[in-house]
Structure formats: C-alpha cells, structure tokens
Design a protein around this motif. Structure first.
Motif, PDB file in Angstrom:
ATOM      1  N   LEU A  26       0.824  -1.208   0.000  1.00  0.00           N
ATOM      2  CA  LEU A  26       0.000   0.000   0.000  1.00  0.00           C
ATOM      3  C   LEU A  26       0.860   1.262   0.000  1.00  0.00           C
ATOM      4  CD1 LEU A  26      -2.877  -0.957   2.457  1.00  0.00           C
ATOM      5  CD2 LEU A  26      -3.039  -0.582   0.003  1.00  0.00           C
ATOM      6  N   ILE A  27       1.940   1.248   0.762  1.00  0.00           N
ATOM      7  CA  ILE A  27       2.842   2.408   0.789  1.00  0.00           C
ATOM      8  C   ILE A  27       3.482   2.606  -0.584  1.00  0.00           C
ATOM      9  CG2 ILE A  27       5.014   3.257   1.757  1.00  0.00           C
ATOM     10  CD1 ILE A  27       4.157   1.962   4.420  1.00  0.00           C
ATOM     11  N   THR A  30       0.939   4.036  -3.040  1.00  0.00           N
ATOM     12  CA  THR A  30       0.676   5.441  -2.743  1.00  0.00           C
ATOM     13  C   THR A  30       1.797   6.331  -3.266  1.00  0.00           C
ATOM     14  OG1 THR A  30      -0.548   4.797  -0.766  1.00  0.00           O
ATOM     15  CG2 THR A  30       0.183   7.077  -0.898  1.00  0.00           C
ATOM     16  N   ARG A  33       1.531   6.582  -7.094  1.00  0.00           N
ATOM     17  CA  ARG A  33       0.470   7.514  -7.509  1.00  0.00           C
ATOM     18  C   ARG A  33       0.913   8.955  -7.328  1.00  0.00           C
ATOM     19  NH1 ARG A  33      -5.337   6.694  -5.442  1.00  0.00           N
ATOM     20  NH2 ARG A  33      -5.680   8.087  -7.190  1.00  0.00           N
ATOM     21  N   LEU A  34       1.631   9.235  -6.238  1.00  0.00           N
ATOM     22  CA  LEU A  34       2.116  10.585  -5.987  1.00  0.00           C
ATOM     23  C   LEU A  34       3.108  11.009  -7.067  1.00  0.00           C
ATOM     24  CD1 LEU A  34       2.203  13.028  -4.047  1.00  0.00           C
ATOM     25  CD2 LEU A  34       4.097  11.892  -2.903  1.00  0.00           C
TER      26      LEU A  34
END
Length: 70
Positions: A26-27, A30, A33-34
C-alpha cells in the motif's frame, strides 16, 4: 528491525508477514500515484506555459522546443 520482528513473532507467523507485506504494498502504491500525479502536473504546467507563450508571438516555436526536448 530483526528485533522488532522477533518481538511480534513475525518470523514464525505467516499471517504477520502477510500483513507487513500488504502494508508495504500500500505504501509503494501510494508513492507511485504521488509520483505520477507530480509528473502530470509538471507536464500540464509546461503545456500551459508554452500555450501562453504562443499568444505573445512565439508561434509554433514553443511546440518545436517541446518536441525536440522530449
């Protein structure tokens, strides 16, 4: 780090290792996506700057500069 894994009993528990892997995934998603969002924002700013420059008499020179730079 090994001491922390030993504290929660992760080395003998596949469930704990699965949870740690899911959190790490998940990290990573994320952060990806950033990075994609930042790249898209940079591209948008570049295109808008080129378009505003064309209105000042730059003509197609701004787009020529963008295509040769890429």
């Amino acid at each position: 780090m090994a001491e922390l894994l030993n504290l929660v009993g992760a080395q003998s528990s596949p469930t704990v290792m699965l949870v740690i892997g899911a959190i790490a995934m998940l990290i990573a998603m994320t952060l990806l996506r950033l990075v994609r969002r930042i790249r898209r924002m940079i591209w948008t700013v570049t295109v808008l700057a080129a378009a505003s420059g064309m209105g000042l008499g730059g003509g197609w020179a701004a787009f020529d500069g963008l295509t040769t730079a890429l």
